[in-house]
Design a protein around this motif. Structure first.
Motif, PDB file in Angstrom:
ATOM      1  N   LYS A  36       1.393   5.618  -0.463  1.00  0.00           N
ATOM      2  CA  LYS A  36       0.849   6.972  -0.587  1.00  0.00           C
ATOM      3  C   LYS A  36       1.996   7.888  -0.955  1.00  0.00           C
ATOM      4  O   LYS A  36       3.110   7.713  -0.423  1.00  0.00           O
TER       5      LYS A  36
ATOM      6  N   TYR B 207       2.043  14.485  -7.121  1.00  0.00           N
ATOM      7  CA  TYR B 207       2.119  13.464  -8.167  1.00  0.00           C
ATOM      8  C   TYR B 207       2.844  13.953  -9.415  1.00  0.00           C
ATOM      9  O   TYR B 207       2.978  13.186 -10.361  1.00  0.00           O
TER      10      TYR B 207
ATOM     11  N   ALA C  87      -7.170   9.875  -2.934  1.00  0.00           N
ATOM     12  CA  ALA C  87      -6.331   8.673  -3.055  1.00  0.00           C
ATOM     13  C   ALA C  87      -5.953   8.149  -1.660  1.00  0.00           C
ATOM     14  O   ALA C  87      -6.022   6.938  -1.406  1.00  0.00           O
ATOM     15  N   TYR C  88      -5.608   9.040  -0.749  1.00  0.00           N
ATOM     16  CA  TYR C  88      -5.278   8.604   0.621  1.00  0.00           C
ATOM     17  C   TYR C  88      -6.503   7.972   1.284  1.00  0.00           C
ATOM     18  O   TYR C  88      -6.402   6.982   2.012  1.00  0.00           O
TER      19      TYR C  88
ATOM     20  N   LYS D  12       2.824  12.204  -2.496  1.00  0.00           N
ATOM     21  CA  LYS D  12       2.368  13.491  -3.051  1.00  0.00           C
ATOM     22  C   LYS D  12       3.535  14.467  -3.030  1.00  0.00           C
ATOM     23  O   LYS D  12       4.371  14.346  -2.155  1.00  0.00           O
TER      24      LYS D  12
ATOM     25  N   HIS E   7      -0.701   5.394  -6.167  1.00  0.00           N
ATOM     26  CA  HIS E   7      -1.431   5.031  -4.933  1.00  0.00           C
ATOM     27  C   HIS E   7      -1.807   3.546  -4.914  1.00  0.00           C
ATOM     28  O   HIS E   7      -2.993   3.212  -4.745  1.00  0.00           O
TER      29      HIS E   7
ATOM     30  N   TRP F 165      -4.805  13.919  -4.116  1.00  0.00           N
ATOM     31  CA  TRP F 165      -4.188  13.078  -3.083  1.00  0.00           C
ATOM     32  C   TRP F 165      -5.160  12.784  -1.938  1.00  0.00           C
ATOM     33  O   TRP F 165      -5.136  11.697  -1.363  1.00  0.00           O
TER      34      TRP F 165
ATOM     35  N   ASN G 261      -7.183   4.501  -0.010  1.00  0.00           N
ATOM     36  CA  ASN G 261      -6.121   3.655   0.509  1.00  0.00           C
ATOM     37  C   ASN G 261      -6.461   3.165   1.921  1.00  0.00           C
ATOM     38  O   ASN G 261      -6.333   1.981   2.243  1.00  0.00           O
TER      39      ASN G 261
ATOM     40  N   SER H  94       0.884  -1.162   0.000  1.00  0.00           N
ATOM     41  CA  SER H  94       0.000   0.000   0.000  1.00  0.00           C
ATOM     42  C   SER H  94       0.919   1.208   0.000  1.00  0.00           C
ATOM     43  O   SER H  94       1.846   1.275   0.805  1.00  0.00           O
TER      44      SER H  94
END
Ligand code: FAD
Length: 518
Positions: free
Chosen positions: A309, A313, A408-409, A311, A327, A405, A412, A307
């Motif tokens: 994360k 991008y 995306a976080y 930023k 991600h 982000w 996740n 996994s």
């Protein structure tokens, strides 16, 4: 004539292929570089897989394909999917009898679609091959990139040097999209240019593929499935689980998720695999023979789950990463590829917006590569067009990085949480909340109540908004529940006080008198 802006896409997986379609539609000169041989060759297995696996394609992925502007492509893809309306939870009663319980994904009947990842990828690549401004380079590996000079280095594995090593070539680009997966080379090289925060985590769970073969075909030769074809089947466990996703041909792609220590124990003595299944995943041995279970366990790799994360991008106007490169997530929400495809839709809609705004204030040449003028020698206009396109890229990439982000976080984190939910999907609290939210969604649609799962999987709302909404729903439910519990107590208190008001009054007077005597 305006020069076409050149977009280089690294990685021809589902996300890179879709991005190439979007770029081609917008007039870019597109070059796609893919490490492996032509992914449409059935002998080519996706990285980290033993064969192409089935994925859950849901609204965000479908919507992104819909916006690629190729209705036939979408129709073709949807035609190759098997709809899954819910989870089928398998277990064993204390009496020893097997049971299965169906839990619909969504009270309104919306389905996840099971699709073969390779077949999806192949359809996207076929659509790309028809476009005149796209070039596909298979067996080409990105080995380096300079985002200031806009140059990249590619290993051409089809052409060997006299020493037997693949030849390296230098390419240039206006903008590079890194869609090269969790172990992205684009990300690695971009980190040397941009101050990118980066974190990754391997969870203590490995996964291994198994397969349930199709049942005996019908008399007319059509497929039969050994278990319901319209479900995502789950055999939950405490620290592990086994799942099965249907395929068009009647078989199921299955995955065992198990802590590394569990794999180590079974690796020490693989003959224990069938009895392990018997104890933990009752009924699976009715569908997969002991020999197949042991063979799949011994032959198929035991793969980690990462996994990550990061930023921002992007770097300036020249590079951006999307999909797993940006991600990668654990697969328990079935959203990894869907999120990557949504990245493509969002990134290009932001690019469109900035290109349109700049075109209004500058020159119509801002569009990336549209012929606006037959004046071949008008160098100034060409360079203005390049400068405007570059400015649009810079603004769009900055906005994309700054906004994407958060979502995306969020997905996740949700993917992690869903692992617990999938393994405990029979818990009373889970069922109660689901039932209440579904009741509200069905009976009071004006309030817009939906379960978190429905919002995440069947809507296109930003993931962070899905969480905010369902957190608010949770708070309202908690207050309503607290009210339900406390109001009878309050009512009882008022009733008692009224019934015993005389003795209470006396008690009060006595208490005051004693207080005054002291
Ligand atoms: P990838 O699919 O990893 O493609 C990257 C491509 O880049 C590859 O073709 C690779 O060969 C190429 N490449 C790599 N390095 C280079 C280089 N240096 N130069 C050139 N090319 C390069 N997602 C869902 O939405 N639904 C699901 O149900 C689902 N189930 C999953 C189940 C499991 C067990 C796993 C592990 C994942 C699952 N996912 C699911 C996640 C999904 O597989 C990924 O999110 C998706 O494949 C990401 O696509 P991508 O194109 O970004 O990256």
């Amino acid at each position: 004539m305006a020069r076409r802006q050149k977009m280089v896409i690294v990685g021809a997986g589902p996300v890179g292929s879709l991005a190439a379609l979007y770029a081609a539609q917008r007039g870019y000169q597109v070059e796609v570089y893919e490490l492996r041989p032509d992914l449409r060759d059935p002998r080519i297995v996706p990285l980290n897989f033993t064969k192409s696996i089935n994925l859950a394609l849901s609204e965000r992925g479908i919507n992104a394909i819909r916006h690629a502007g190729l209705p036939d492509l979408l129709r073709d893809i949807l035609g190759a999917c098997v709809p899954m309306r819910g989870r089928m939870i398998h277990g064993k009663k204390p009496s020893g009898a097997l049971y299965e319980v169906s839990q619909d994904f969504d009270i309104h009947g919306r389905c996840n679609l099971a699709m073969d990842r390779g077949a999806l990828n192949a359809r996207l690549l076929d659509a790309l091959e028809d476009l005149p401004n796209v070039e596909l380079f298979f067996n080409h590996k990105l080995t380096g990139a300079d985002f200031r000079k806009r140059k990249a280095w590619i290993e051409d594995r089809d052409r060997l040097s006299p020493s037997g090593r693949p030849r390296e070539m230098e390419i240039d680009f206006d903008i590079m999209l890194g869609a090269d997966g969790a172990h992205s080379a684009v990300r690695y090289h971009m980190m040397k240019f941009s101050r990118m925060d980066y974190q990754q985590e391997y969870i203590d769970t490995l996964w291994c593929e198994f397969r349930i073969d199709a049942g005996k075909p019908h008399a007319d030769g059509s497929e039969t499935w050994k278990i319901s074809p319209n479900h995502l089947h789950i055999w939950p466990g405490k620290d592990f689980m086994f799942i099965a996703i249907p395929s068009e041909d009647g078989s199921f792609t299955c995955t065992l998720f198990l802590p590394a220590s569990g794999f180590a124990t079974l690796e020490a003595d693989p003959s224990q695999v069938p009895s392990f299944f018997d104890v933990n995943f009752p009924g699976v041995r009715d569908h997969i023979s002991d020999e197949s279970l042991i063979e799949a366990f011994n032959t198929n790799p035991h793969l980690p789950l990462i996994s990550l994360k990061c930023k921002p991008y992007h770097f300036g106007s020249s590079g951006v990463i999307i999909g797993d490169a940006a991600h990668a997530m654990v697969p328990f929400y079935g959203q990894g590829m869907n999120t990557g495809m949504e990245d493509v839709r969002i990134l290009f809609s932001i690019l469109d917006k900035h290109q349109a705004q700049l075109a209004e204030t500058n020159s119509p040449l801002a569009a990336p590569g549209v012929d606006q003028d037959d004046d071949d020698d008008d160098y100034d206009k060409v360079s203005t067009a390049d400068a405007v396109a570059d400015q649009a890229h810079a603004q769009a990439l900055a906005e994309y990085s700054a906004t994407r982000w958060v979502d995306a976080y969020t997905i996740n984190d949700l993917a992690f949480q869903n692992y617990v939910e999938m393994r405990t999907s029979q818990s009373a609290t889970y069922k109660l909340r689901k039932a209440l939210e579904e009741f509200m969604s069905l009976r009071f649609p004006c309030f817009g109540w939906q379960t978190k799962y429905s919002l995440v999987v069947f809507s296109n709302r930003p993931y962070s908004e899905c969480v905010r909404r369902t957190d608010r729903q949770g708070r309202i439910l908690a207050r309503a529940f607290a009210g339900l519990v406390t109001s009878p107590l309050l009512a009882a208190g008022v009733y008692l006080a009224y019934s015993y008001r005389r003795p209470m009054k006396e008690l009060w007077h006595n208490a005051v008198a004693i207080w005054q005597m002291m």
